[in-house]
Write a protein that holds these residues in place. Structure first.
Motif, mmCIF file in Angstrom:
data_model
loop_
_atom_site.group_PDB
_atom_site.id
_atom_site.type_symbol
_atom_site.label_atom_id
_atom_site.label_comp_id
_atom_site.label_asym_id
_atom_site.label_seq_id
_atom_site.Cartn_x
_atom_site.Cartn_y
_atom_site.Cartn_z
ATOM 1 N N ILE A 31 38.186 37.550 47.627
ATOM 2 C CA ILE A 31 37.957 36.987 46.348
ATOM 3 C C ILE A 31 39.167 36.741 45.888
ATOM 4 N N HIS A 32 39.775 35.545 45.496
ATOM 5 C CA HIS A 32 40.758 35.236 44.613
ATOM 6 C C HIS A 32 40.311 34.800 43.183
ATOM 7 N N VAL A 33 40.563 35.486 42.214
ATOM 8 C CA VAL A 33 40.377 35.168 40.873
ATOM 9 C C VAL A 33 41.321 34.532 40.253
ATOM 10 N N ASP A 34 40.805 33.281 39.790
ATOM 11 C CA ASP A 34 42.079 32.178 38.934
ATOM 12 C C ASP A 34 42.921 33.303 37.887
ATOM 13 N N PHE A 35 44.192 33.223 37.824
ATOM 14 C CA PHE A 35 44.798 34.045 36.874
ATOM 15 C C PHE A 35 44.488 33.829 35.314
ATOM 16 N N LYS A 36 43.914 32.782 35.282
ATOM 17 C CA LYS A 36 43.578 32.452 33.619
ATOM 18 C C LYS A 36 42.044 33.410 33.259
ATOM 19 N N SER A 37 41.485 33.792 34.567
ATOM 20 C CA SER A 37 40.114 34.196 34.208
ATOM 21 C C SER A 37 40.289 35.961 34.008
ATOM 22 N N ASN A 38 39.106 36.387 33.529
ATOM 23 C CA ASN A 38 39.327 37.810 33.113
ATOM 24 C C ASN A 38 38.739 38.554 34.449
ATOM 25 N N PHE A 39 39.980 39.241 34.955
ATOM 26 C CA PHE A 39 39.770 39.806 36.369
ATOM 27 C C PHE A 39 39.073 41.080 36.205
ATOM 28 N N CYS A 40 39.004 41.861 35.313
ATOM 29 C CA CYS A 40 38.500 43.060 34.927
ATOM 30 C C CYS A 40 36.982 42.783 34.798
ATOM 31 N N GLU A 41 36.694 41.800 34.176
ATOM 32 C CA GLU A 41 34.959 41.700 33.899
ATOM 33 C C GLU A 41 34.587 41.199 35.225
ATOM 34 N N ILE A 42 35.106 40.240 35.947
ATOM 35 C CA ILE A 42 34.629 39.903 37.240
ATOM 36 C C ILE A 42 34.687 40.912 38.429
ATOM 37 N N SER A 43 35.580 41.493 38.614
ATOM 38 C CA SER A 43 35.716 42.571 39.488
ATOM 39 C C SER A 43 34.795 43.850 39.435
ATOM 40 N N GLU A 44 34.600 44.193 37.961
ATOM 41 C CA GLU A 44 33.723 45.342 37.733
ATOM 42 C C GLU A 44 32.511 45.290 38.147
ATOM 43 N N SER A 45 31.753 44.112 38.423
ATOM 44 C CA SER A 45 30.379 44.056 38.905
ATOM 45 C C SER A 45 30.470 44.531 40.412
ATOM 46 N N PHE A 46 31.521 44.369 41.087
ATOM 47 C CA PHE A 46 31.789 44.540 42.459
ATOM 48 C C PHE A 46 32.285 45.972 42.928
ATOM 49 N N LYS A 47 32.447 46.907 41.905
ATOM 50 C CA LYS A 47 33.298 48.144 42.427
ATOM 51 C C LYS A 47 32.802 48.627 43.259
ATOM 52 N N ASP A 48 31.552 48.774 43.414
ATOM 53 C CA ASP A 48 30.719 49.779 44.463
ATOM 54 C C ASP A 48 30.347 49.012 45.814
ATOM 55 N N PHE A 49 30.998 47.852 46.264
ATOM 56 C CA PHE A 49 30.873 47.257 47.420
ATOM 57 C C PHE A 49 31.769 47.567 48.387
ATOM 58 N N SER A 50 31.819 48.115 49.282
ATOM 59 C CA SER A 50 32.778 48.368 50.361
ATOM 60 C C SER A 50 33.224 47.050 51.198
ATOM 61 N N ASN A 51 32.356 46.009 50.986
ATOM 62 C CA ASN A 51 32.734 44.977 51.738
ATOM 63 C C ASN A 51 33.420 43.452 50.835
ATOM 64 N N VAL A 52 33.719 43.932 49.700
ATOM 65 C CA VAL A 52 34.123 43.042 48.906
ATOM 66 C C VAL A 52 35.677 43.325 48.566
ATOM 67 N N PHE A 53 36.519 42.508 48.520
ATOM 68 C CA PHE A 53 37.944 42.633 48.194
ATOM 69 C C PHE A 53 38.605 41.626 47.476
ATOM 70 N N PHE A 54 39.177 42.141 46.500
ATOM 71 C CA PHE A 54 39.933 41.208 45.596
ATOM 72 C C PHE A 54 41.429 41.197 45.740
ATOM 73 N N ILE A 55 41.997 40.010 45.887
ATOM 74 C CA ILE A 55 43.377 40.113 46.258
ATOM 75 C C ILE A 55 44.106 40.370 44.840
ATOM 76 N N GLU A 56 45.213 40.798 45.123
ATOM 77 C CA GLU A 56 46.090 40.902 43.894
ATOM 78 C C GLU A 56 47.067 39.868 43.643
ATOM 79 N N ASN A 57 47.532 38.999 44.731
ATOM 80 C CA ASN A 57 48.433 38.030 44.622
ATOM 81 C C ASN A 57 47.574 36.474 44.032
#
Length: 272
Positions: A31-57
């Motif tokens: 998942i690429h989260v738009d830089f304008k978006s709230n990354f913490c809010e979006i990624s928090e929901s998936f924190k327990d998923f081992s098959n979901v990866f958020f890119i930092e770039n």
């Protein structure tokens, strides 16, 4: 058989995606989260998923700009390097519904829209000052766009440019060929072009003489435009009836879909 993976361009929280990730534990979601978006809010929901990866770039994605290409390339680079067993790559957005569960194929077909289009040729012929900026959708930006359309008709050319939806599905070998062929010259060519996301991967396919690999059925995405909605420049939002129709027609994905309709569709599909 290798893994399926989804490359997702996301700009808002998507609770409907949670169930899909949970039901497909053997599938990787990047998942690429738009830089304008709230990354913490979006990624928090998936924190327990081992098959979901958020890119930092992350990239500040602007409508129909090169930033869309850059975000996509960042996703692809990460997914290719992260898991060598990733075999089937599906580029989708957070507004897409997944209609099919198989999503794999046994040949080298590339599921993408890739057609010559004289109507869109102006986009690739000229660098423009308002491309990939907030001004592209302003009155001034629209006036500039019309100017370049007229210039394309006035100035003759035999150049061929390919056009189509930016969303595609591709296997690892073909994707690696495309990615390895990208040069800095290629990237610079597209940086100030209008709507380059609808031309870039088509350009790479033509560059690598892979037009014969483009599937006859297109990109397997159900997308509907209406001239009365944003003057036909963006797809309309689909309802449940249209999603069911698309699924029966063997489409793999449908876009765009509001969260409420998305959740309702997934819930009904699971009950069946």
């Amino acid at each position: 058989m290798g893994k399926k993976c989804f490359l997702i361009l996301l700009h808002k929280k998507n609770d409907a995606l949670l169930g899909t990730c949970l039901e497909n534990r053997d599938t990787n979601f990047y998942i690429h989260v738009d830089f304008k978006s709230n990354f913490c809010e979006i990624s928090e929901s998936f924190k327990d998923f081992s098959n979901v990866f958020f890119i930092e770039n992350r990239v500040d994605v602007k409508w129909a700009g090169f930033s869309m290409i850059q975000a996509t390339l960042n996703l692809i680079h990460y997914a290719l390097e992260h898991d060598p067993t990733n075999e089937y790559f599906h580029l989708i957005s957070g507004d897409d519904v997944i209609l099919d569960k198989k999503l794999s194929w046994n040949n080298s077909d590339i599921f993408i829209e890739c057609n010559e289009s004289s109507e869109h040729r102006y986009r690739m012929r000229f660098d423009t000052p308002h491309a990939d900026t907030k001004y592209q959708r302003t009155l001034l930006g629209k006036a500039l766009t019309q100017f370049y359309k007229k210039m394309d008709k006035i100035l003759p050319t035999r150049e061929k440019f390919y056009f189509g939806s930016q969303w595609f599905s591709i296997r690892r070998n073909e994707l690696q060929i495309l990615m390895k062929s990208i040069t800095e010259t290629d990237l610079n060519f597209f940086r100030k072009k209008l709507c380059p996301d609808e031309h870039f991967f088509q350009y790479l396919i033509a560059k690598n003489k892979m037009l014969g690999k483009v599937a006859d059925c297109g990109n397997k995405r159900f997308i509907k435009f209406d001239p009365n909605f944003q003057r036909g420049s963006s797809p309309i939002f689909l309802n449940s009836e249209q999603l069911i129709h698309a699924q029966k027609q063997n489409y793999w994905f449908a876009r765009k879909v509001e969260q409420q309709e998305m959740q309702k569709f997934y819930l009904n599909s699971n009950e069946e």
